[in-house]
Write a protein that holds these residues in place. Structure first.
Motif, short mmCIF file in Angstrom:
data_model
loop_
_atom_site.label_atom_id
_atom_site.label_comp_id
_atom_site.label_asym_id
_atom_site.label_seq_id
_atom_site.Cartn_x
_atom_site.Cartn_y
_atom_site.Cartn_z
N ALA A 295 13.85 -8.28 4.22
CA ALA A 295 12.30 -8.83 3.97
C ALA A 295 11.53 -7.36 4.55
CB ALA A 295 12.05 -9.48 4.84
N SER A 296 12.04 -6.60 5.56
CA SER A 296 11.37 -5.34 6.10
C SER A 296 11.41 -4.22 4.82
CB SER A 296 12.22 -4.79 7.19
OG SER A 296 11.50 -3.53 7.56
N CYS A 298 10.95 -4.84 1.99
CA CYS A 298 10.01 -5.39 0.85
C CYS A 298 8.55 -5.46 1.38
CB CYS A 298 10.35 -6.80 0.55
SG CYS A 298 11.81 -7.07 -0.27
N THR A 299 8.36 -4.86 2.55
CA THR A 299 7.05 -4.84 3.12
C THR A 299 6.27 -3.63 2.50
OG1 THR A 299 7.91 -5.71 5.24
CG2 THR A 299 5.64 -4.72 5.60
N SER A 301 4.06 -0.27 2.26
CA SER A 301 3.54 0.70 3.15
C SER A 301 2.06 0.95 2.74
CB SER A 301 4.36 2.00 3.05
OG SER A 301 4.34 2.54 1.69
N ALA A 305 3.55 -0.81 -2.39
CA ALA A 305 4.97 -1.39 -2.38
C ALA A 305 6.26 -0.56 -2.90
CB ALA A 305 5.15 -2.56 -3.24
N LEU A 323 9.76 -13.76 4.04
CA LEU A 323 8.36 -13.02 3.68
C LEU A 323 7.18 -13.90 4.03
CD1 LEU A 323 9.82 -12.13 -0.03
CD2 LEU A 323 9.75 -10.67 2.08
N ARG A 326 6.00 -12.99 7.44
CA ARG A 326 5.91 -11.38 7.31
C ARG A 326 4.52 -11.44 6.58
NH1 ARG A 326 9.68 -7.39 8.85
NH2 ARG A 326 11.64 -8.37 9.46
N ILE A 328 3.98 -11.62 3.50
CA ILE A 328 4.24 -10.79 2.23
C ILE A 328 3.81 -11.73 1.00
CG2 ILE A 328 5.63 -9.34 1.06
CD1 ILE A 328 7.17 -8.66 3.67
N ASN A 499 6.31 3.70 6.34
CA ASN A 499 4.93 3.09 6.53
C ASN A 499 3.95 4.00 7.08
OD1 ASN A 499 5.70 0.54 5.48
ND2 ASN A 499 6.64 0.23 7.31
#
Length: 499
Positions: A295-296, A298-299, A301, A305, A323, A326, A328, A499
């Motif tokens: 999931a991180s 997929c976060t 920046s 993406a 997700l 978060r 997202i 990020n």
């Protein structure tokens, strides 16, 4: 003997053809350098770039250290891109040369117009075409004939000669290369059962056997439940005494749950969903470190993406839950007509979708559940099925990292082979667990293999090398790990400082 005629039998085979040609050319180069008493090292990798060979003392007109790269392409733009990548990612020393060997005659006029280095004196880059290769074949006809006749065996010998002791260093180099692909945004994740297992969900056989037990005890469709401990004990024993095909078992279960009404699919789906989540090992955190690390990745920046899409072969919605936590934006896609918005991360459930809370999604009845032989045959036999097209598009257009997959699914391997026809070198990556020598040779602290550790190690080293070569032909590099807990830190290493 013309090199072009040799290529006719192995050309247009994509990655597999590349490695066969590479084995032939490296064999020729080794012979050529041995005649000059010069060494040749194979498969030289750096954190940002990998070369096919390295001549530390040079040879022919190359006075100093010479890196060697082999390509099947003669297109100037392809060669130019390779050179630009080398210049960007590799700090060349003074008096260092780079030899690019192309198996097809490059267009020299176009090269001169497009590649400025070509006319610069003292440039480290040099190109050999098929004429030069043919001259080596003519110079060493006896050795060349042996190479051509035994090209596959020689390729295996090259693979077996690889030093497996350095696999962790090589893994670090691979991870660094993946980081640059991740930054590009042309990056996809393919997730298998190992991801769900990290959160305690049952594996395929456990799920099948529990459904089989429930079917035989006539508890399906009733309100009362079977004690989970009773199911577990029966499942364990059933796995010990009965080993039918998993897909055949699934077909039998589906037939056993059939009714004459339209509720057959609903009954089947509800039962599988119920068993899937009820059999979860509660000792494991449903928000596993592996799912959190995925999931991180997929976060998005600040620059957008990095993960273009997620393809999952799992039924569950555990990644979706993470997700959501978060915040997202994503869309779970399990049918052909679903199209994500530009700001949504598409999560393709290509084998079907069974969220624990079905009220959060609509049109779930349209999902093709690839659970038994019927569903698998439907996907396998329809090349234009939406799930096949989604997978093939990602394999062709993106760099894919595969997590929790055994790489044994025939349909996935078929799609990988199709995608590999259009590339020279593998561009995808798969996490695979190495076989531990101690675990392999002992059971309950008792030695079960009557062979010395050194022999077992040699066998396992060759086994790992062979696995690497087999997957390379499918366009996939292996990222080795020892314990499942090794994967999350490696994923974090790929996505950190973005990020």
């Amino acid at each position: 003997m013309e090199f072009e005629k040799i290529l006719e039998n192995i050309d247009n085979q994509g990655t597999r053809g590349y490695y066969l040609v590479e084995a032939l050319l490296l064999g020729l180069l080794k012979t050529h350098l041995q005649a000059q008493d010069k060494p040749l090292k194979l498969q030289i990798s750096t954190p940002d770039y990998g070369f096919d060979a390295f001549a530390p003392e040079g040879f022919d007109e190359f006075d100093g250290p010479t890196f060697i790269q082999i390509t099947l392409s003669s297109h100037p733009k392809k060669i130019l891109l390779d050179i630009e990548k080398m210049q960007k990612n590799f700090p060349f020393m003074e008096n260092t040369s780079v030899l690019i060997i192309t198996t097809k005659k490059p267009n020299q006029d176009i090269l001169k117009n497009h590649i400025t280095f070509h006319s610069k004196p003292g440039s480290p880059f040099h190109i050999w075409g098929p004429d030069k290769i043919s001259s080596l074949i003519e110079k060493y006809p006896e050795q060349a004939n042996k190479l051509i006749e035994n090209i596959f065996t020689i390729r295996l010998e090259t693979a077996f000669s690889k030093q497996q002791e350095n696999w962790k260093d090589e893994r670090n180099e691979i991870v660094e290369r993946i980081k640059s692909e991740y930054k590009s945004g042309q990056f996809s994740l393919l997730l298998g059962a190992g991801v769900s297992s990290s959160a305690g969900l049952p594996d395929w056989n456990t799920l099948l056997n529990s459904l089989f037990v429930a079917l035989l005890t006539s508890e399906l469709g009733k309100d009362k439940t079977i004690d989970s401990m009773e199911i577990s004990s029966i499942v364990r024993r059933l796995r010990e005494v009965d080993g039918p095909s998993a897909l055949m078992s699934a077909r039998y279960i589906r037939k056993g749950m059939s009714t004459n009404g339209s509720s057959e699919q609903t009954l089947f789906v509800n039962t599988v969903t119920k068993q899937l989540y009820e059999l979860r090992d509660k000792r494991k955190n449903v928000e596993s470190k592996l799912i959190k690390s995925i999931a991180s990745m997929c976060t998005p920046s600040r620059t957008g993406a990095k993960v273009k899409s997620v393809i999952t072969y799992n039924f569950d919605d555990l990644l979706e839950r993470q997700l959501c936590n978060r915040e997202i934006q994503f869309r779970s896609i399990f049918e052909e007509i679903e199209i994500p918005n530009t700001d949504e991360l598409p999560i393709y459930h290509v084998h079907g979708f069974l969220p624990e809370d079905r009220s959060n999604y609509s049109n779930l009845d349209r999902s093709t559940l690839v659970f038994s032989e019927e569903g698998y045959h439907k996907i396998y036999n329809e090349p234009y099925h939406w799930s096949n097209l989604i997978q093939l598009n990602s394999l062709k257009e993106s760099t894919c990292v595969m997590i929790g997959l055994s790489m044994s699914d025939p349909n996935l391997r078929r799609l990988l082979e199709i995608a590999a026809r259009s590339i020279e070198k593998p561009k995808h990556y798969a996490f695979m667990q190495r076989i531990n020598i101690e675990h392999f040779s002992k059971y309950n602290d008792k030695k079960i293999i009557n062979a010395p550790i050194s022999t077992i190690k040699t066998f396992l080293d060759r086994h790992h090398s062979l696995n690497e070569e087999v997957l390379k032909e499918l366009g996939v590099n292996i990222i080795w790990y020892e314990e499942h807990d090794d994967i999350p830190p490696l994923l974090e290493q790929i996505s950190k400082k973005i990020n």
